[in-house]
Design a protein around this motif. Structure first.
Motif, PDB file in Angstrom:
ATOM      1  N   SER A 647       0.855  -1.185   0.000  1.00 45.51           N
ATOM      2  CA  SER A 647       0.000   0.000   0.000  1.00 45.51           C
ATOM      3  C   SER A 647       0.890   1.233   0.000  1.00 45.51           C
ATOM      4  O   SER A 647       2.121   1.134   0.031  1.00 45.51           O
ATOM      5  CB  SER A 647      -0.886   0.006   1.253  1.00 45.51           C
ATOM      6  OG  SER A 647      -0.063   0.035   2.426  1.00 45.51           O
ATOM      7  N   VAL A 648       0.276   2.408  -0.007  1.00 49.41           N
ATOM      8  CA  VAL A 648       1.047   3.639   0.101  1.00 49.41           C
ATOM      9  C   VAL A 648       1.824   3.657   1.410  1.00 49.41           C
ATOM     10  O   VAL A 648       3.013   4.005   1.448  1.00 49.41           O
ATOM     11  CB  VAL A 648       0.119   4.866  -0.005  1.00 49.41           C
ATOM     12  CG1 VAL A 648       0.891   6.147   0.268  1.00 49.41           C
ATOM     13  CG2 VAL A 648      -0.540   4.931  -1.380  1.00 49.41           C
ATOM     14  N   THR A 649       1.183   3.267   2.494  1.00 45.88           N
ATOM     15  CA  THR A 649       1.847   3.254   3.802  1.00 45.88           C
ATOM     16  C   THR A 649       3.072   2.353   3.787  1.00 45.88           C
ATOM     17  O   THR A 649       4.157   2.741   4.254  1.00 45.88           O
ATOM     18  CB  THR A 649       0.869   2.784   4.897  1.00 45.88           C
ATOM     19  OG1 THR A 649      -0.269   3.651   4.901  1.00 45.88           O
ATOM     20  CG2 THR A 649       1.521   2.810   6.265  1.00 45.88           C
ATOM     21  N   ASN A 650       2.920   1.140   3.250  1.00 47.56           N
ATOM     22  CA  ASN A 650       4.068   0.238   3.175  1.00 47.56           C
ATOM     23  C   ASN A 650       5.120   0.760   2.215  1.00 47.56           C
ATOM     24  O   ASN A 650       6.320   0.578   2.430  1.00 47.56           O
ATOM     25  CB  ASN A 650       3.613  -1.166   2.773  1.00 47.56           C
ATOM     26  CG  ASN A 650       2.981  -1.911   3.925  1.00 47.56           C
ATOM     27  OD1 ASN A 650       3.344  -1.709   5.079  1.00 47.56           O
ATOM     28  ND2 ASN A 650       2.013  -2.769   3.632  1.00 47.56           N
ATOM     29  N   GLY A 651       4.680   1.420   1.140  1.00 42.73           N
ATOM     30  CA  GLY A 651       5.627   2.014   0.208  1.00 42.73           C
ATOM     31  C   GLY A 651       6.506   3.052   0.876  1.00 42.73           C
ATOM     32  O   GLY A 651       7.701   3.174   0.580  1.00 42.73           O
ATOM     33  N   GLN A 652       5.914   3.814   1.795  1.00 40.92           N
ATOM     34  CA  GLN A 652       6.683   4.835   2.505  1.00 40.92           C
ATOM     35  C   GLN A 652       7.769   4.204   3.380  1.00 40.92           C
ATOM     36  O   GLN A 652       8.768   4.851   3.688  1.00 40.92           O
ATOM     37  CB  GLN A 652       5.746   5.705   3.356  1.00 40.92           C
ATOM     38  CG  GLN A 652       4.856   6.605   2.513  1.00 40.92           C
ATOM     39  CD  GLN A 652       3.785   7.341   3.308  1.00 40.92           C
ATOM     40  OE1 GLN A 652       2.817   7.822   2.741  1.00 40.92           O
ATOM     41  NE2 GLN A 652       3.930   7.404   4.620  1.00 40.92           N
ATOM     42  N   ARG A 653       7.592   2.960   3.766  1.00 40.21           N
ATOM     43  CA  ARG A 653       8.636   2.252   4.511  1.00 40.21           C
ATOM     44  C   ARG A 653       9.697   1.673   3.569  1.00 40.21           C
ATOM     45  O   ARG A 653      10.887   1.637   3.890  1.00 40.21           O
ATOM     46  CB  ARG A 653       8.031   1.088   5.303  1.00 40.21           C
ATOM     47  CG  ARG A 653       7.110   1.455   6.453  1.00 40.21           C
ATOM     48  CD  ARG A 653       6.721   0.180   7.194  1.00 40.21           C
ATOM     49  NE  ARG A 653       5.906   0.449   8.359  1.00 40.21           N
ATOM     50  CZ  ARG A 653       4.581   0.248   8.407  1.00 40.21           C
ATOM     51  NH1 ARG A 653       3.943  -0.194   7.339  1.00 40.21           N
ATOM     52  NH2 ARG A 653       3.916   0.500   9.521  1.00 40.21           N
ATOM     53  N   ILE A 654       9.236   1.197   2.410  1.00 45.38           N
ATOM     54  CA  ILE A 654      10.094   0.376   1.553  1.00 45.38           C
ATOM     55  C   ILE A 654      10.989   1.204   0.643  1.00 45.38           C
ATOM     56  O   ILE A 654      12.198   0.940   0.540  1.00 45.38           O
ATOM     57  CB  ILE A 654       9.221  -0.587   0.723  1.00 45.38           C
ATOM     58  CG1 ILE A 654       8.570  -1.630   1.648  1.00 45.38           C
ATOM     59  CG2 ILE A 654      10.040  -1.270  -0.368  1.00 45.38           C
ATOM     60  CD1 ILE A 654       7.509  -2.476   0.969  1.00 45.38           C
TER      61      ILE A 654
END
Length: 844
Positions: A647-654
């Motif tokens: 998701s966008v949230t996980n993308g911000q981590r990755i």
């Protein structure tokens, strides 16, 4: 109250600034506590983290309101030309962090909640991410409306307020399981319902001809069913400006939610049937369209939000007292792919049937209003609808499309006399076999501008997918390479890198990403390079911790983070990366003491619910991980992690943690890609084919800072023309044969050779995306990656140059091009309204 505080309040009163709009720390703290008490109805001892998040969200929304209202007032007063962006997807991501960044109060908010014993990061992760998109298309739309607001361009984003977004993905024994995405279960503090602006949407029924008072033949649509479209508005704030544009999403409601007659007759279920049927329209993002019912619902969804939006534009014209004949002067309407292309026929219906304009006048307005962005090179993604389905759902629009087609083909016959094959290809109706309405053709005919989203993509549209339209109207075509917003994908996602860049260059780069070029002068500065490496190492450590908590897989932050996160599809070739992992594993099994650069392979992405081969690709990746992660011979040199529910949230981590960005689609298949840009901005190096925007990334960073492999697009076409035989690639390459045979034997499926047989059969018999043809080139290129990674200084130098040369891929640049070359729209700076301005408005 001390005298200084009283003086500040008096000053605010003189300037007409409400306490609820103030950005100072004291006012934020007071508002936060007020919202906890009076909006959430909780005192601290009973409040949950979600209550605290909502209190902070309402505190921030209060600060947005003055800007939002001031923006609407400016646009209304000035009758500003407005961009209307029609998109079936808006993958916005969480709003709170982005709004704090754009207001310039992120650090202040962190201090406020920190002094109350709370952690801002914890509150940010409480926000339910709106699952209103499937991937790149919806994320691009979100970046575009962020840039439109930042550039102070009047704009409205129009879409659907899906009650349930893209499914929540979990894994069970390595297989994807879809669960309902209940993103609205705790409400949405960012939106405001506008039921007073609801519109009626018709479906089905029949048409009738009649003669108007001027003895002109007219048509009325007698619908079988009517649904109400209710707008829900969300403010989209620009970065450090007063502009707050509107994202307007439509919810479907029944005109009457409850039938008392049926209830009184004892038909309790029937009493609410109409409500249930109507609300299905905005219930879920992209219903499975394998069955006819799913196809019908999808067509209804597309027409629903497009008709709502066009009717809303007509309402705005009326409020601003602009004649309907000037619709195209007021609005620049952009079709984000084929999903909203029914808008061409619907605007004609509204102008001809409802506004009673002459056909030629209406057609001129329609063509001048619409621009069409094509996002695909896959023929199956160019939507088409069977005539019986279209006739059943939209009978009047089929008549209008027939008329558009007849007039259009008359012009084609004159231009290309005797070329019946060309006429058949250009027709809005596909006549070969079962008849279909071709939505991409409708969009091309009814738009004044057609654009692709990367240089290669646009050229392939001209040469192949839309070749006939290009030869007919070459002046319509242009390229607008995609971009992404640095506000979310660097400033919010990567605060460590943001601090380093800002300390080095100042903060102007956040609005002008070309200024990152200034980093190039620091690549020989040992202290700067060391700090750069420390930022990447810290980001990798954070992601490693998250993966261990989520998947119970321990990974080494000093290993090479090799990342591929995107929608799972055969043309994106996640299974090529999987074959590479197996090839490395085979090397270790052949020589357990072999020297090898430690790698962590990180995957993420969702497969369409009905796409079995994509689900099998996920199963293959996780099955390889189940063996590789726990084989003692590997000794941590290889780790595989599939993070579910990307998701966008996980993308911000990755994205901030990635070392290597996998952009390995078959050349000529990916329109652009935007994940490749997010990785590059955050200092990842790209391994990629010459596909989509990869080509432009390599041009910007230099071949020496890009890992290229694989067939080129002309070579792919040549192989297709002469007859590609993947079995020959298998027989010619010992390494490939070893990998395929090991997978086919059932080694990664506990001895069950049937599990991956469908995938192996496709690769050996058809391999439509040339995976086997590119295998040896890919593995050799990955060996080069490992060799470079051993030289930490060289790798850091290449990473810094990648980030420094990412300016072209800001969505701000893309939007400036749209504004000047397609939309012909200018920025409108917004002055904040004071309370005196509001009071004065009552007198007008």
């Amino acid at each position: 109250m001390d005298s200084s505080s009283a003086g500040q309040e008096d000053d605010r009163e003189r300037r007409g600034i409400s306490e609820r709009a103030s950005l100072d720390k004291r006012a934020l703290r007071r508002s936060f506590l007020d919202n906890l008490l009076y909006v959430q109805g909780k005192f601290p001892r009973l409040a949950t983290k979600n209550d605290y998040y909502l209190a902070l969200a309402h505190t921030v929304r209060d600060r947005l309101m003055q800007r939002w209202i001031s923006t609407a007032a400016a646009y209304t007063t000035q009758c500003s030309r407005t961009v209307c962006y029609l998109s079936a997807e808006f993958l916005m991501g969480p709003h709170l962090g982005n709004n704090l960044i754009n207001l310039g109060i992120y650090d202040v908010a962190a201090e406020v909640v920190g002094e109350l014993g709370l952690d801002l990061e914890d509150l940010l992760y409480q926000e339910e991410e709106p699952g209103l998109g499937n991937g790149g298309l919806g994320r691009l739309a979100a970046c575009f409306i962020d840039s439109l607001a930042t550039l102070e361009v009047p704009a409205l984003g129009y879409g659907i307020r899906y009650e349930y977004g893209i499914f929540h993905q979990t894994l069970s024994d390595g297989w994807q399981v879809e669960k309902t995405d209940k993103w609205l279960r705790f409400g949405n503090p960012w939106e405001l319902a506008r039921p007073e602006w609801a519109v009626e949407i018709k479906f089905g029924g029949h048409t009738e001809q009649y003669t108007d008072e001027h003895q002109r033949l007219r048509v009325r649509w007698v619908a079988a069913r009517i649904v109400n479209g209710v707008p829900y508005d969300t403010p989209i704030l620009g970065y450090h400006v007063n502009t707050a544009n509107t994202l307007r999403l439509w919810k479907a409601e029944a005109p009457e939610s409850f039938d008392f007659g049926q209830f009184n007759r004892g038909d309790y279920a029937g009493a609410v049937t109409q409500k249930i049927v109507s609300e299905n329209l905005s219930k879920v993002l992209y219903p499975n369209d394998e069955q006819e019912a799913g196809k019908e619902l999808r067509l209804q969804q597309q027409f629903f939000f497009v008709s709502c939006s066009l009717q809303d534009m007509l309402r705005i014209l009326q409020i601003q007292r602009i004649p309907v004949e000037k619709f195209h002067e007021k609005f620049a309407v952009q079709l984000n792919d084929t999903h909203p292309s029914i808008g061409v026929a619907e605007l004609m219906r509204l102008l001809v049937d409802e506004q009673l304009l002459a056909w030629d006048t209406a057609w001129d307005i329609t063509c001048k209003s619409f621009g069409y962005t094509n996002h695909t090179l896959m023929p199956e993604a160019l939507e088409r609808w069977s005539l019986p389905l279209f006739q059943r759902v939209l009978p009047r629009h089929l008549e209008i499309i027939y008329e558009i087609n007849a007039r259009f083909l008359d012009q084609v016959r004159i231009r290309f006399f005797g070329d019946e094959a060309r006429i058949a290809r250009l027709s809005l109706i596909e006549e070969q076999g079962p008849r279909y309405v071709r939505m991409a053709n409708l969009a091309c005919v009814g738009s004044h501008a057609i654009n692709g989203v990367a240089d290669l993509h646009t050229e392939l549209l001209k040469q192949d997918v839309l070749k006939d339209f290009y030869e007919l109207c070459p002046e319509k075509f242009s390229n607008k390479t995609n971009g992404v917003t640095p506000r979310r994908w660097i400033v919010l996602a990567n605060p460590r890198l943001t601090s380093l860049i800002t300390e080095t260059l100042g903060d102007g780069w956040i609005r002008d990403l070309d200024l990152l070029r200034g980093l190039e002068s620091h690549i020989d500065d040992a202290a700067f390079v060391q700090r750069w490496q420390a930022v990447k190492r810290a980001n990798k450590a954070d992601l490693a911790t998250h993966i261990e908590r989520r998947l119970q897989i321990s990974i080494d932050p000093d290993s090479l983070f090799d990342v591929q996160v995107k929608r799972i599809h055969e043309y994106k070739r996640q299974h090529l990366a999987a074959l590479h992992i197996v090839a490395l594993y085979c090397r270790i099994k052949a020589n357990p003491n072999i020297e090898m650069v430690p790698r962590t392979f990180i995957f993420g992405g969702k497969a369409a619910p009905g796409y079995h081969m994509a689900k099998l690709m996920i199963k293959l990746i996780t099955a390889i991980g189940d063996v590789v992660n726990f084989d003692p011979d590997v000794r941590g040199r290889l780790k595989v992690a599939f993070l579910p529910n990307f998701s966008v949230t996980n993308g911000q981590r990755i994205y901030p943690a990635a070392d290597l960005s996998e952009q390995i689609s078959t050349a000529g298949k990916e329109a652009s890609g935007t994940g490749n840009m997010k990785f590059q901005m955050n200092g990842a190096l790209t391994i990629g084919t010459m596909d989509g925007a990869n080509i432009e990334i390599m041009e910007e960073v230099g071949k020496e800072n890009f890992f290229q492999f694989g067939l080129l697009t002309p070579e792919v076409y040549a192989w297709q023309a002469r007859g590609y035989r993947p079995q020959e690639c298998y027989e010619r390459s010992p390494a490939l044969r070893e990998v395929i045979d090991l997978i086919g034997s059932g080694y990664f499926a506990r001895g069950d050779s049937s599990v991956f047989k469908p995938l192996i059969d496709v690769l050996l018999r058809y391999d439509p995306y040339f995976l086997l043809a590119d295998f040896d080139s890919y593995v050799a290129c990955q060996d080069e990656v490992s060799a470079v990674y051993k030289d930490k200084h060289r790798w850091a130098r290449m990473a810094i140059l990648n980030s420094a040369r990412s300016g072209k891929f800001s969505s701000d640049r893309t939007i400036r091009q749209y504004c000047s070359e397609i939309w012909n729209v200018d920025k409108v700076p917004v002055r904040l309204l004071s309370q005196e301005d509001v009071e004065a408005d009552f007198m007008q």
